[in-house]
Write a protein that holds these residues in place. Structure first.
Motif, PDB file in Angstrom:
ATOM      1  N   ALA A 137      -5.470  -3.225  -8.800  1.00  0.00           N
ATOM      2  CA  ALA A 137      -5.179  -2.119  -7.548  1.00  0.00           C
ATOM      3  C   ALA A 137      -6.413  -1.187  -7.355  1.00  0.00           C
ATOM      4  O   ALA A 137      -7.404  -1.277  -8.304  1.00  0.00           O
ATOM      5  CB  ALA A 137      -4.157  -1.113  -7.931  1.00  0.00           C
ATOM      6  N   SER A 138      -6.513  -1.173  -6.068  1.00  0.00           N
ATOM      7  CA  SER A 138      -7.756  -0.368  -5.568  1.00  0.00           C
ATOM      8  C   SER A 138      -7.220   1.053  -4.969  1.00  0.00           C
ATOM      9  O   SER A 138      -6.216   1.193  -4.462  1.00  0.00           O
ATOM     10  CB  SER A 138      -8.447  -1.194  -4.594  1.00  0.00           C
ATOM     11  OG  SER A 138      -7.942  -1.533  -3.530  1.00  0.00           O
ATOM     12  N   ARG A 139      -8.251   2.170  -5.057  1.00  0.00           N
ATOM     13  CA  ARG A 139      -7.901   3.238  -4.200  1.00  0.00           C
ATOM     14  C   ARG A 139      -9.022   3.837  -3.759  1.00  0.00           C
ATOM     15  O   ARG A 139     -10.327   3.608  -4.116  1.00  0.00           O
ATOM     16  CB  ARG A 139      -7.541   4.161  -5.446  1.00  0.00           C
ATOM     17  CG  ARG A 139      -6.889   5.512  -4.908  1.00  0.00           C
ATOM     18  CD  ARG A 139      -6.392   6.461  -5.923  1.00  0.00           C
ATOM     19  NE  ARG A 139      -6.007   7.780  -5.312  1.00  0.00           N
ATOM     20  CZ  ARG A 139      -5.302   8.475  -5.957  1.00  0.00           C
ATOM     21  NH1 ARG A 139      -5.353   8.592  -7.286  1.00  0.00           N
ATOM     22  NH2 ARG A 139      -4.978   9.659  -5.492  1.00  0.00           N
ATOM     23  N   SER A 172      -3.390   5.894  -0.395  1.00  0.00           N
ATOM     24  CA  SER A 172      -4.662   5.371  -0.506  1.00  0.00           C
ATOM     25  C   SER A 172      -4.611   4.350  -1.584  1.00  0.00           C
ATOM     26  O   SER A 172      -5.821   3.867  -1.737  1.00  0.00           O
ATOM     27  CB  SER A 172      -5.709   6.435  -0.719  1.00  0.00           C
ATOM     28  OG  SER A 172      -5.407   7.177  -2.006  1.00  0.00           O
ATOM     29  N   LEU A 173      -3.547   4.132  -2.213  1.00  0.00           N
ATOM     30  CA  LEU A 173      -3.497   3.172  -3.396  1.00  0.00           C
ATOM     31  C   LEU A 173      -3.144   1.704  -2.804  1.00  0.00           C
ATOM     32  O   LEU A 173      -1.995   1.588  -2.111  1.00  0.00           O
ATOM     33  CB  LEU A 173      -2.554   3.623  -4.492  1.00  0.00           C
ATOM     34  CG  LEU A 173      -2.359   2.689  -5.659  1.00  0.00           C
ATOM     35  CD1 LEU A 173      -3.626   2.550  -6.492  1.00  0.00           C
ATOM     36  CD2 LEU A 173      -1.177   3.112  -6.313  1.00  0.00           C
ATOM     37  N   ILE A 174      -3.932   0.818  -3.079  1.00  0.00           N
ATOM     38  CA  ILE A 174      -3.569  -0.414  -2.661  1.00  0.00           C
ATOM     39  C   ILE A 174      -3.283  -1.175  -3.704  1.00  0.00           C
ATOM     40  O   ILE A 174      -3.983  -1.585  -4.759  1.00  0.00           O
ATOM     41  CB  ILE A 174      -4.624  -1.291  -1.842  1.00  0.00           C
ATOM     42  CG1 ILE A 174      -5.027  -0.232  -0.441  1.00  0.00           C
ATOM     43  CG2 ILE A 174      -4.347  -2.472  -1.265  1.00  0.00           C
ATOM     44  CD1 ILE A 174      -6.417  -0.568   0.430  1.00  0.00           C
ATOM     45  N   ARG A 178       0.947  -1.053   0.064  1.00  0.00           N
ATOM     46  CA  ARG A 178       0.022  -0.109  -0.040  1.00  0.00           C
ATOM     47  C   ARG A 178       0.932   1.265  -0.159  1.00  0.00           C
ATOM     48  O   ARG A 178       1.982   1.248   0.833  1.00  0.00           O
ATOM     49  CB  ARG A 178      -0.873   0.056   1.224  1.00  0.00           C
ATOM     50  CG  ARG A 178      -1.792   1.142   1.334  1.00  0.00           C
ATOM     51  CD  ARG A 178      -2.671   1.315   2.632  1.00  0.00           C
ATOM     52  NE  ARG A 178      -3.555   2.426   2.822  1.00  0.00           N
ATOM     53  CZ  ARG A 178      -4.308   2.621   3.607  1.00  0.00           C
ATOM     54  NH1 ARG A 178      -4.653   1.538   4.422  1.00  0.00           N
ATOM     55  NH2 ARG A 178      -5.015   3.664   3.757  1.00  0.00           N
ATOM     56  N   TYR A 208     -11.183   6.998  -2.715  1.00  0.00           N
ATOM     57  CA  TYR A 208     -11.454   8.349  -3.410  1.00  0.00           C
ATOM     58  C   TYR A 208     -12.686   8.908  -3.305  1.00  0.00           C
ATOM     59  O   TYR A 208     -13.706   8.146  -2.841  1.00  0.00           O
ATOM     60  CB  TYR A 208     -10.874   8.236  -4.929  1.00  0.00           C
ATOM     61  CG  TYR A 208     -10.464   9.511  -5.279  1.00  0.00           C
ATOM     62  CD1 TYR A 208      -9.392  10.415  -4.951  1.00  0.00           C
ATOM     63  CD2 TYR A 208     -11.005  10.470  -6.479  1.00  0.00           C
ATOM     64  CE1 TYR A 208      -8.826  11.443  -5.239  1.00  0.00           C
ATOM     65  CE2 TYR A 208     -10.799  11.706  -6.724  1.00  0.00           C
ATOM     66  CZ  TYR A 208      -9.538  12.064  -6.152  1.00  0.00           C
ATOM     67  OH  TYR A 208      -9.237  13.451  -6.734  1.00  0.00           O
ATOM     68  N   ARG A 216     -16.277   9.070   0.812  1.00  0.00           N
ATOM     69  CA  ARG A 216     -15.394   8.431  -0.008  1.00  0.00           C
ATOM     70  C   ARG A 216     -15.839   6.792  -0.274  1.00  0.00           C
ATOM     71  O   ARG A 216     -16.858   6.429   0.493  1.00  0.00           O
ATOM     72  CB  ARG A 216     -13.832   8.307   0.678  1.00  0.00           C
ATOM     73  CG  ARG A 216     -13.110   9.445   0.848  1.00  0.00           C
ATOM     74  CD  ARG A 216     -11.700   9.166   1.587  1.00  0.00           C
ATOM     75  NE  ARG A 216     -10.891  10.277   1.404  1.00  0.00           N
ATOM     76  CZ  ARG A 216     -10.941  11.468   2.504  1.00  0.00           C
ATOM     77  NH1 ARG A 216     -11.954  11.012   3.579  1.00  0.00           N
ATOM     78  NH2 ARG A 216     -10.163  12.293   2.367  1.00  0.00           N
ATOM     79  N   ARG A 237     -14.790   3.087  -2.874  1.00  0.00           N
ATOM     80  CA  ARG A 237     -13.437   2.329  -3.448  1.00  0.00           C
ATOM     81  C   ARG A 237     -13.859   2.198  -4.847  1.00  0.00           C
ATOM     82  O   ARG A 237     -14.710   1.867  -5.559  1.00  0.00           O
ATOM     83  CB  ARG A 237     -13.324   1.044  -2.815  1.00  0.00           C
ATOM     84  CG  ARG A 237     -12.334   0.246  -3.124  1.00  0.00           C
ATOM     85  CD  ARG A 237     -12.422  -1.317  -2.393  1.00  0.00           C
ATOM     86  NE  ARG A 237     -11.416  -2.068  -2.882  1.00  0.00           N
ATOM     87  CZ  ARG A 237     -11.384  -3.198  -2.597  1.00  0.00           C
ATOM     88  NH1 ARG A 237     -12.572  -3.876  -1.952  1.00  0.00           N
ATOM     89  NH2 ARG A 237     -10.338  -4.158  -2.724  1.00  0.00           N
ATOM     90  N   TYR A 238     -12.724   2.414  -5.565  1.00  0.00           N
ATOM     91  CA  TYR A 238     -12.290   2.314  -7.112  1.00  0.00           C
ATOM     92  C   TYR A 238     -11.413   1.027  -7.208  1.00  0.00           C
ATOM     93  O   TYR A 238     -10.227   1.314  -6.909  1.00  0.00           O
ATOM     94  CB  TYR A 238     -11.978   3.721  -7.613  1.00  0.00           C
ATOM     95  CG  TYR A 238     -12.850   4.667  -7.517  1.00  0.00           C
ATOM     96  CD1 TYR A 238     -13.777   5.034  -8.400  1.00  0.00           C
ATOM     97  CD2 TYR A 238     -12.821   5.579  -6.468  1.00  0.00           C
ATOM     98  CE1 TYR A 238     -14.836   6.093  -8.466  1.00  0.00           C
ATOM     99  CE2 TYR A 238     -13.831   6.698  -6.190  1.00  0.00           C
ATOM    100  CZ  TYR A 238     -14.802   6.730  -7.368  1.00  0.00           C
ATOM    101  OH  TYR A 238     -15.476   7.983  -7.113  1.00  0.00           O
ATOM    102  N   CYS A 240      -9.441  -0.928  -9.841  1.00  0.00           N
ATOM    103  CA  CYS A 240      -9.013  -0.724 -11.511  1.00  0.00           C
ATOM    104  C   CYS A 240      -8.083  -1.986 -11.766  1.00  0.00           C
ATOM    105  O   CYS A 240      -7.398  -2.484 -10.869  1.00  0.00           O
ATOM    106  CB  CYS A 240      -7.990   0.489 -11.327  1.00  0.00           C
ATOM    107  SG  CYS A 240      -8.744   1.924 -10.432  1.00  0.00           S
TER     108      CYS A 240
END
Length: 400
Positions: free
Chosen positions: A351-353, A321-323, A318, A355, A364, A366-367, A369
């Motif tokens: 990956a997930s973020r 905020s990017l996992i 991590r 935002y 917020r 979860r996105y 990607c």
């Protein structure tokens, strides 16, 4: 002949008028009492009083001057409830015996009665209230916080938030889990993938120094040396803080050096208990909190390469905020279409973020990607995961 009553200090003294007449015969000289025992005795005088009797001796009566007597007043009548006492007047002296016991008198008037209230429980003894505290023999161990929490949880009388997940990150130097105290080991810094070190454990290592920008240099070198060094206090591996006295081989963990009462100085040197000066030193450092920006200097290219080489991983990487979940892969036939002048598009990247939400302000979501393959070209997929709504899936052939 009438008797005259003389009142003094709540005592009633009576003497007969015959004595007064005898005193009035000789005005200039004090009359002397007759010595003849055969003289007639004066008649007995009776008097009454309203108090109890005590002994009062009158040795000498005052000399009275002849005055015009006021008109006679009616005799004072005392309540018949009291007894009359008899007093014999002797020729030599007049002796009156009175026994006095003071008693409060009730004054009846228009005002309230000033007499204090009488006790309600007359004749009863007052009881003492005593407290007896029994202390059991032996040492009493107070319950710890965990036992109290379990007891309150069984009772169900408190509402508590969900427990925070335990921090299992472990320092490579002192082997303690989680962030340390601010005035102690301090926070954990990331050294490599799933490798963490406490800030002060790294900063007070002998090889490590700090740049003006706040970067810690040679942390990996200190870690490799610490894997072979044993602490003088806890006898465990990972000790990197050595005594700066020449030819002294004592070496400690940072936390063990504090427990062993080593002396730290402002120039980032340390002396063991055997070589530290006695008393206080003006350059001694007693507060270890670090509030400035400090990070571990590392080779990011080599770190990314190690992530790719590991393949399937059991841990999560991590950054903010990017996992990062998976790096994906590229086959030789895909190399032509799955890259640009600035980036690669490996198939299977995920990956997930966290935002800002597009539906609600100040919330917020979860996105997620990922990159897939469609008709020999990359397909970029974004899945919006938000509580209370169905997942929204967005796809396109370009990252924009």
């Amino acid at each position: 002949m009438k008797d005259i009553v003389f009142c003094s200090n709540n005592c009633f003294v009576l003497y007969s008028a015959a004595v007064q007449a005898k005193n009035s015969e000789n005005k200039e000289s004090v009359p002397s009492l007759p010595q003849s025992p055969m003289k007639e005795r004066p008649p007995k005088a009776f008097h009454q009083y309203s108090n109890n009797i005590s002994t009062l001796d009158v040795h000498c009566l005052p000399q009275l001057q002849e005055k015009v007597s006021p008109p006679s007043s009616p005799p004072i009548m005392f309540p018949p409830a009291f007894e009359a006492a008899k007093v014999e007047a002797k020729p030599d002296e007049l002796k009156v015996t009175v026994k006095l016991k003071p008693r409060l008198k009730a004054i009846h008037s228009s005002l309230d009665d000033c007499r204090p209230p009488s006790k309600k429980w007359k004749g009863m003894k007052w009881k003492k209230w005593s407290i007896q505290i029994v202390i059991p023999k032996g040492s009493f161990k107070p319950p710890c916080e965990e036992e109290i929490d379990e007891f309150l949880k069984k009772l169900g009388t408190t509402l508590k938030p969900d427990p925070v997940l335990k921090d299992y990150r472990k320092c490579c130097f002192c082997h303690e889990e989680g962030d340390g105290l601010t005035d102690g080991p301090a926070r954990l810094l990331n050294l490599d993938l799933d490798l963490w070190v406490h800030l002060n454990c790294a900063l007070w290592s002998t090889e490590v120094y700090e740049t003006q920008a706040g970067a810690l240099i040679n942390v990996e070198l200190a870690l490799r040396r610490g894997l072979q060094m044993k602490c003088m206090f806890c006898h465990k591996m990972g000790a990197t803080s050595g005594c700066h006295r020449l030819r002294c081989t004592n070496i400690y963990h940072f936390t063990c050096a504090i427990k062993a009462q080593c002396m730290f100085f402002k120039d980032k040197t340390m002396l063991c208990p055997m070589h530290k000066p006695k008393g206080t030193h003006e350059q001694e450092l007693s507060y270890f909190a670090v509030f400035r920006r400090v990070y571990v200097q590392r080779d990011e290219v080599r770190q990314i390469a190690s992530i790719v080489q590991r393949g399937e991983r059991d841990h999560t990487f991590r950054v903010g905020s990017l996992i990062f979940h998976a790096v994906g892969q590229l086959l030789p036939q895909q190399m032509q279409a799955f890259h640009s002048s600035k980036a690669l598009f490996p198939v299977g990247y995920e990956a997930s973020r966290l935002y800002w939400s597009t539906r609600y302000a100040n919330r917020r979501c979860r996105y997620l990607c990922s990159i897939e393959e469609k008709d020999g070209l990359p397909l970029f997929v974004i899945k919006v995961v938000e509580q209370g709504h169905e997942d929204l899936v967005l796809t396109d052939t370009t990252p924009k």
